[in-house]
Design an enzyme around this catalytic site. Structure first.
Site, short mmCIF file in Angstrom:
data_model
loop_
_atom_site.label_atom_id
_atom_site.label_comp_id
_atom_site.label_asym_id
_atom_site.label_seq_id
_atom_site.Cartn_x
_atom_site.Cartn_y
_atom_site.Cartn_z
N ALA A 1 41.72 39.04 32.62
CA ALA A 1 42.50 37.81 33.09
C ALA A 1 41.45 36.66 32.61
CB ALA A 1 42.55 37.70 34.69
N GLN A 2 40.07 36.88 32.75
CA GLN A 2 39.23 35.74 32.53
C GLN A 2 39.35 35.46 30.91
OE1 GLN A 2 37.44 33.37 33.77
NE2 GLN A 2 38.36 33.71 35.74
N GLU B 1 41.99 51.81 41.95
CA GLU B 1 42.55 50.95 42.87
C GLU B 1 43.81 51.81 43.56
OE1 GLU B 1 40.79 46.42 41.75
OE2 GLU B 1 42.71 47.10 40.97
N GLY C 1 46.86 33.37 30.19
CA GLY C 1 46.77 32.63 29.17
C GLY C 1 47.79 31.44 28.89
N GLY D 1 51.76 34.26 31.61
CA GLY D 1 50.71 35.04 32.32
C GLY D 1 49.52 34.14 32.33
#
Length: 439
Positions: free
Chosen positions: A324-325, A176, A17, A15
């Site tokens: 994600a960050q 979303e 990371g 992923g």
């Protein structure tokens, strides 16, 4: 005299990371083995666009080997890691028809997170989550199939059940997804059916919290809620799901319980650490938080085991969110610590997260974005969302085709990826049975 073996780094998970940690080790004198349960890196924030026919799965899931083909010090293996032995410094993985063990000197565990049904795992059968390509393709079949099967019905009650879509969870994924189903019903599909009017579809967004996008702050949350209402999405807040079955969902509110008849339910609420997190905690004596994530040291290492890093959704550190960050930056931090060790430099520097903001798109030309002190909504937020997602899509080809499909969907009225198969819709049970029989 035999050549000295190079330092062996095993990375579990490809992923954000795991992939960014691996890429950060490109010029470090180590041998990297990257083990992942699929052959691709998944850009998970865009799964909802696969589910609603905007993008193909290939555009958000480039092959790992292709992404890393120019990195000479990495070996990619297919497999799901099921056990870490910190005493022998080995990991054991299973793949279709086989299992194997890999030794390590340093381990980076970035196995991500799984969908949480808050102890009600039986809900998954009738309310798929949004964590994998399999989930997205199944949902695509269910969503577009609902309109097709409604077209065949003559009973108004049956038509209403088919055209009622319930999304559980009003975080970014749920908002979303609800927004895109509303766009399908009100903008893309009208005029394509003879007996039903897609505009009469009900899209219901449910959350136990009192606000949508609760982490974005009151200002953006209110703007998002207004936009959802303008799109025809029914938002039921402070509403808890108590049961899910094939034909509906039962919820509890301040006014009591009621049932929503719906044949298409989507679960976008809650995440939990994978089973590997629990196994690693037991093997190392580490503690976990409520979600099962490992409580790590400030430098992302597992307490008592400086050779093991847990990053991204696997780690619990400073109440950092599972975004994600965090995964990207913690993966790079772990790689940086390994680089310092190999250079004989002091290590143990704490991981410092730089918050680059939060984004959520609600509809075409409308998104909300929170970046430090700045807040954007509407078209400015949507343009920022567009740029950020293009930057983090892996591979030039993926960016080009994504832009083309976004043009078709957002400027025109088409959906480029509406193909759905019976296999996609009904394969969940077969997949569970297959996984149960893995060695």
């Amino acid at each position: 005299m035999a050549e000295q073996q190079r330092h062996r780094v095993v990375v579990v998970g490809a992923g954000f990371g795991g992939l960014f940690a691996t890429k950060a080790l490109r010029n470090v004198p180590v041998d990297v083995t990257l083990i992942n349960g699929t052959t691709y890196h998944l850009f998970q924030p865009l799964l909802y666009q696969v589910a609603t026919g905007i993008l193909s799965e290939g555009e958000i899931a480039p092959p790992i080997r292709e992404v890393l083909k120019r990195q000479q010090n990495v070996k990619v293996l297919l497999g799901t890691v099921t056990e870490v032995d910190p005493d022998r410094r080995t990991v054991t993985a299973v793949a279709p028809g086989t299992s194997y063990t890999v030794e390590y000197d340093t381990l980076i565990v970035a196995a991500g997170a799984s969908q949480s049904y808050f102890g009600n795992d039986g809900f998954a059968e009738n309310a798929p989550g949004m964590k994998s390509i399999d989930d997205a393709l199944e949902l695509r079949g269910r969503i577009f199939g609902a309109f097709e099967l409604a077209e065949l019905e003559t009973d108004p009650a049956a038509i209403e059940r088919w055209l009622t879509f319930v999304v559980v969870g009003a975080g970014p994924t749920g908002v979303e997804m609800a927004g895109q189903i509303a766009e399908l019903a009100h903008r893309h599909l009208p005029g394509q059916y003879d007996h039903i009017d897609p505009r009469k579809a009900r899209i219901i967004l449910i959350d136990a919290l009192p606000t949508v996008l609760s982490t974005f702050g009151d200002h953006l949350s209110t703007k998002a809620l207004r936009q959802l209402h303008r799109m025809g999405v029914e938002v039921e807040l402070e509403t808890k799901v108590v049961d899910v079955d094939e034909t509906g969902i039962e919820v509890e509110t301040k006014n009591g319980r009621h049932r929503i008849e719906s044949l298409t339910k989507i679960w976008a609420a809650g995440v939990a650490a994978p089973a590997l997190s629990r196994q690693l905690a037991e093997a190392t004596g580490a503690k976990t938080d409520r979600a099962g994530r490992l409580l790590v040291n400030p430098d992302c290492t597992v307490p008592g085991h400086p050779e093991i890093f847990a990053v991204g959704d696997m780690m619990a550190l400073d109440n950092l969110p599972g975004v994600a960050q965090v995964a990207i930056q913690s993966g790079k931090h772990a790689a940086g610590q390994i680089k310092r060790r190999m250079a004989g430099q002091e290590t143990g520097q704490p991981f410092k997260y730089f918050d680059k903001g939060s984004l959520a798109t609600i509809a075409r030309f409308h998104a909300v974005a929170s970046v430090g002190r700045f807040h954007f909504a509407g078209l400015p937020g949507w343009l920022l969302w567009l740029v950020v997602h293009l930057l983090y899509l892996v591979g030039f080809k993926n960016r080009v085709t994504a832009v083309m499909h976004w043009f078709v969907s957002f400027i025109g009225r088409g959906r480029s990826e509406r193909v759905a198969t019976f296999q996609q819709v009904f394969a969940r049970r077969a997949l569970h049975e297959y996984r149960d029989h893995l060695p």
